[in-house]
Motif scaffolding. Sequence first.
Motif, PDB file in Angstrom:
ATOM      1  N   UNK A  45       0.829  -1.224   0.000  1.00 44.50           N
ATOM      2  CA  UNK A  45       0.000   0.000   0.000  1.00 44.50           C
ATOM      3  C   UNK A  45       0.850   1.256   0.000  1.00 44.50           C
ATOM      4  N   UNK A  46       0.495   2.233  -0.823  1.00 47.35           N
ATOM      5  CA  UNK A  46       1.257   3.495  -0.853  1.00 47.35           C
ATOM      6  C   UNK A  46       0.984   4.332   0.391  1.00 47.35           C
ATOM      7  N   UNK A  47       1.832   5.319   0.609  1.00 50.11           N
ATOM      8  CA  UNK A  47       1.642   6.250   1.714  1.00 50.11           C
ATOM      9  C   UNK A  47       0.679   7.357   1.300  1.00 50.11           C
ATOM     10  N   UNK A  48       0.079   7.970   2.294  1.00 53.96           N
ATOM     11  CA  UNK A  48      -0.818   9.105   2.052  1.00 53.96           C
ATOM     12  C   UNK A  48      -0.197  10.358   2.642  1.00 53.96           C
ATOM     13  N   UNK A  72      -3.944  15.052   2.325  1.00 53.73           N
ATOM     14  CA  UNK A  72      -5.008  14.187   1.798  1.00 53.73           C
ATOM     15  C   UNK A  72      -5.779  13.524   2.928  1.00 53.73           C
ATOM     16  N   UNK A  73      -5.026  12.904   3.819  1.00 53.65           N
ATOM     17  CA  UNK A  73      -5.649  12.103   4.872  1.00 53.65           C
ATOM     18  C   UNK A  73      -6.478  12.961   5.821  1.00 53.65           C
ATOM     19  N   UNK A  74      -5.977  14.133   6.173  1.00 54.83           N
ATOM     20  CA  UNK A  74      -6.708  14.980   7.118  1.00 54.83           C
ATOM     21  C   UNK A  74      -8.062  15.400   6.553  1.00 54.83           C
ATOM     22  N   UNK A  75      -8.111  15.636   5.244  1.00 57.60           N
ATOM     23  CA  UNK A  75      -9.388  16.012   4.629  1.00 57.60           C
ATOM     24  C   UNK A  75     -10.384  14.866   4.700  1.00 57.60           C
ATOM     25  N   UNK A  76      -9.910  13.653   4.449  1.00 60.07           N
ATOM     26  CA  UNK A  76     -10.797  12.488   4.516  1.00 60.07           C
ATOM     27  C   UNK A  76     -11.263  12.245   5.952  1.00 60.07           C
ATOM     28  N   UNK A  77     -10.381  12.449   6.925  1.00 64.90           N
ATOM     29  CA  UNK A  77     -10.775  12.282   8.327  1.00 64.90           C
ATOM     30  C   UNK A  77     -11.848  13.304   8.703  1.00 64.90           C
ATOM     31  N   UNK A  78     -11.712  14.526   8.218  1.00 59.23           N
ATOM     32  CA  UNK A  78     -12.737  15.535   8.484  1.00 59.23           C
ATOM     33  C   UNK A  78     -14.065  15.128   7.852  1.00 59.23           C
ATOM     34  N   UNK A 102      -0.612  11.492  15.453  1.00 57.29           N
ATOM     35  CA  UNK A 102      -0.222  10.481  14.476  1.00 57.29           C
ATOM     36  C   UNK A 102       1.228  10.625  14.037  1.00 57.29           C
ATOM     37  N   UNK A 103       1.699  11.857  13.923  1.00 58.75           N
ATOM     38  CA  UNK A 103       3.012  12.101  13.312  1.00 58.75           C
ATOM     39  C   UNK A 103       4.027  12.720  14.264  1.00 58.75           C
ATOM     40  N   UNK A 104       3.584  13.153  15.447  1.00 62.44           N
ATOM     41  CA  UNK A 104       4.482  13.931  16.289  1.00 62.44           C
ATOM     42  C   UNK A 104       4.406  15.392  15.878  1.00 62.44           C
ATOM     43  N   UNK A 105       4.965  16.254  16.672  1.00 60.09           N
ATOM     44  CA  UNK A 105       4.857  17.687  16.403  1.00 60.09           C
ATOM     45  C   UNK A 105       5.740  18.092  15.231  1.00 60.09           C
ATOM     46  N   UNK A 106       5.142  18.825  14.280  1.00 58.25           N
ATOM     47  CA  UNK A 106       5.835  19.319  13.090  1.00 58.25           C
ATOM     48  C   UNK A 106       5.414  20.756  12.855  1.00 58.25           C
ATOM     49  N   UNK A 107       6.307  21.507  12.240  1.00 57.50           N
ATOM     50  CA  UNK A 107       5.954  22.885  11.876  1.00 57.50           C
ATOM     51  C   UNK A 107       4.884  22.891  10.797  1.00 57.50           C
ATOM     52  N   UNK A 108       4.975  21.940   9.864  1.00 57.39           N
ATOM     53  CA  UNK A 108       3.990  21.826   8.791  1.00 57.39           C
ATOM     54  C   UNK A 108       3.739  20.355   8.516  1.00 57.39           C
ATOM     55  N   UNK A 122       1.590  19.233   5.983  1.00 55.57           N
ATOM     56  CA  UNK A 122       1.094  18.945   4.637  1.00 55.57           C
ATOM     57  C   UNK A 122       2.019  18.044   3.835  1.00 55.57           C
ATOM     58  N   UNK A 123       3.315  18.153   4.064  1.00 56.74           N
ATOM     59  CA  UNK A 123       4.257  17.344   3.296  1.00 56.74           C
ATOM     60  C   UNK A 123       4.574  16.016   3.977  1.00 56.74           C
ATOM     61  N   UNK A 124       4.050  15.803   5.177  1.00 57.23           N
ATOM     62  CA  UNK A 124       4.332  14.557   5.902  1.00 57.23           C
ATOM     63  C   UNK A 124       3.594  13.392   5.251  1.00 57.23           C
TER      64      UNK A 124
END
Length: 756
Positions: free
Chosen positions: A484-487, A491-497, A520-526, A528-530
């Motif tokens: 399975x590819x990564x998201x 993308x994923x946050x929009x689907x969760x909403x 899910x990802x830990x603290x990041x400045x942004x 969108x690219x994760x």
Amino acid sequence: MSQWKQIQQLDMKFLEQVDYFYDDNFPMELRQVLANWIESQDWETATNHEAMATVLFNNFLIQLERQCTQEQNFLHRHNLKRIFHQIQLRYKANPQHLSAVISNCLREERRIISAASMQEQGPLEKSMQNSAALEKQKNLDNRVAVIRSSVQLLDQAVKHLEDMQDDFDFRYKTLQLRDPVERNSQNMKQEVMALQEILNRLDYKRKEILSKMADVIKEIDALVASQLMPELQEWKRRQQIACIGGPVLTGLDQLQNWFTMTAQSLFQIKRQLDKLDELIVKVTYESDPIPLQRPQMEEQVKYLIYHLIKSSFVVEKQPCMPTHPQKPLIIKTQVQFTTKVRLLVKLPEVDYQLKVKTTFDKDLPSGKVTRQFFIPTNNTKVMDVEESSNGCLSVEFRHLQLKEKKCMSGAKGNEGPLTVTEELHSLSFEAMLCLQGLDIDLETCSLPLVVISNVSQLPAGWASVMWYNLLTDEPKNLAFFSNPPRASWSQLSEVLSWQFSSFAGRGLNKEQLSMLGDKLLGQHASYNDCQVSWSKFCKENIPGKSFSFWLWLDSILELIKKHLLPVWIDGYIMGFVSKEMERALLKDREPGTFLLRFSESHLGGITFTWVEQENGEAKFISVEPYTKNRLSALPIADIIRDYKVIADGIVPENPLKFLYPDIPKDEAFGKHYNSQPNRVCPYIPTILIPISLKIAEIQGTAKDQNSQKNGPALIQAPSTTPPPCSSPEPPLSPEMSHMLSEHISAYEIESVMSSL
């Protein structure tokens, strides 16, 4: 404000979405005249309970009949009576279907209201509703109309050619009947020259018509390849997005109109070519262009007709269990599911005995799945003209079921690298259409399906459906979860909403999604690219917990849907906020200011935290999370209204004063309070009181450390099933009991104490 009034105040682009799902199954007139009554009924529960659905159906008819008698406008009364009889006939044998239809309409309304209230659309939703797409549709409308006009002009040209040929044929035969003696006369020579001139014009006209016909065929070919098929693929992609909670699927009727007009143009050209073939039987000559060019053009037209109609066979409604209308593409064995296929070309010549056969996992390569299934019920139905105004050919399968094949070796279940919910399957549809001498084999298939045998597999199955339809538009990639590819998080946050707007009527804002990103990802400045892996989203446990991120989020969705829906829709549950952010928000607020958030340590739990001032410092106090068991006994609004804290030497009081930031709690939750107590003589009235007991001073070292960090520790003792008291001492001292009796009756104290 009622939900229907909110709908009526939306912009036109949202009203068009509402218009899509109100049809003959449930006309919008009924939604209008019975708006308040409809919204006050529990249609979703009735969907799964036949007796309740029957009662609601009968009450619905009573309400509608009453409305008919009260209606003063003659035309409106006539229409309501007609709709009354239609509804009665349609749902009398299956009232649960009506409950499912109305439940789905109300749910879609809430999703649209939520989408309209969001300040900013996500990238996926923007791509579904951009202005460039509207321009393309206008351009396609114009091209189809121009082609249709060109074909009509060709019809006139062929008719003119036929008249010219009849004139030539008459003159030629007349000349042949003349006396042979006159053939060398001057008059005869002039007639022959005139006849030759007509033949020359006839030849020119034939070449001109064939040239124009070739241009139209070329234009149709380009239209189909460059616009019509891409539009079909875009609709299928929108269908995928709608399946996982995205914008309501629209545009199929428009697509059918384009397909139908294009097919009609092709059939008209085919008839024109047949007419040209008839003309050369009467008149032909050396270097006649019709025998030279017509066969190739006819083959080209047949090819275009074949592939246009073959492509127009689509799955209008993906397989879905009526018990879970918001989670299509998941099928439980031995549970009925429904699906619908449609032919987008509407032609009067179609034989309405078009039989469609369904097959499960047709031509599935061996080794792809470890479980095999079959359809034990009747899997063939005849397509018919739909009763709605579009008049398309369609067929709906409402009673399909799956059974698992017993393996010869006796093995059962999944023994491969994929889990049961990662195995993908498909449902195929086949039919043979005989039309104007063409045999067209129609075939299409559903989007990949997940087959489960237990409802406990539903959350993981839905995660698979979301991941697949978010990341690929391939309809038959059944090996998707082998790698399975990564998201991306955007993308994923929009689907969760979408899950929250679709299931619970209110999507997630940026702050809530940011907290989920942290989790899910830990603290990041942004974010969108994760990139998020499938395993991290659904399979790996959250660090320090016994459940995955998705299982935790799905349990919250279920909690909202069943116990918190009105308060969530009102926006009074902050929900997704970290403990650090919670304290930062409450620190400078008035004592008694509180907020509601979802538990990070429990599956499907909600807690509230309030702030108190002690020696000039802010103290933050959180209660043990309320889960579905406790909320089934006492609604969250009543808990907030009646909540009490009991501590030695302190009068029991409700510490909850203001909902963050500064909304008086009764103003926020007052409309959701239930009346208590239930006074039925001769019984003593009872009351459920949510109480927390401060026992920080008797806890062990670990509790003391936690208290220093989080404020006084609380052990909750509501009248529903409480956690056991950790102290061997009685929960209340005699002094405390005396003080409490001044505020609460002896019976109420006994009721509470018996549960501690």
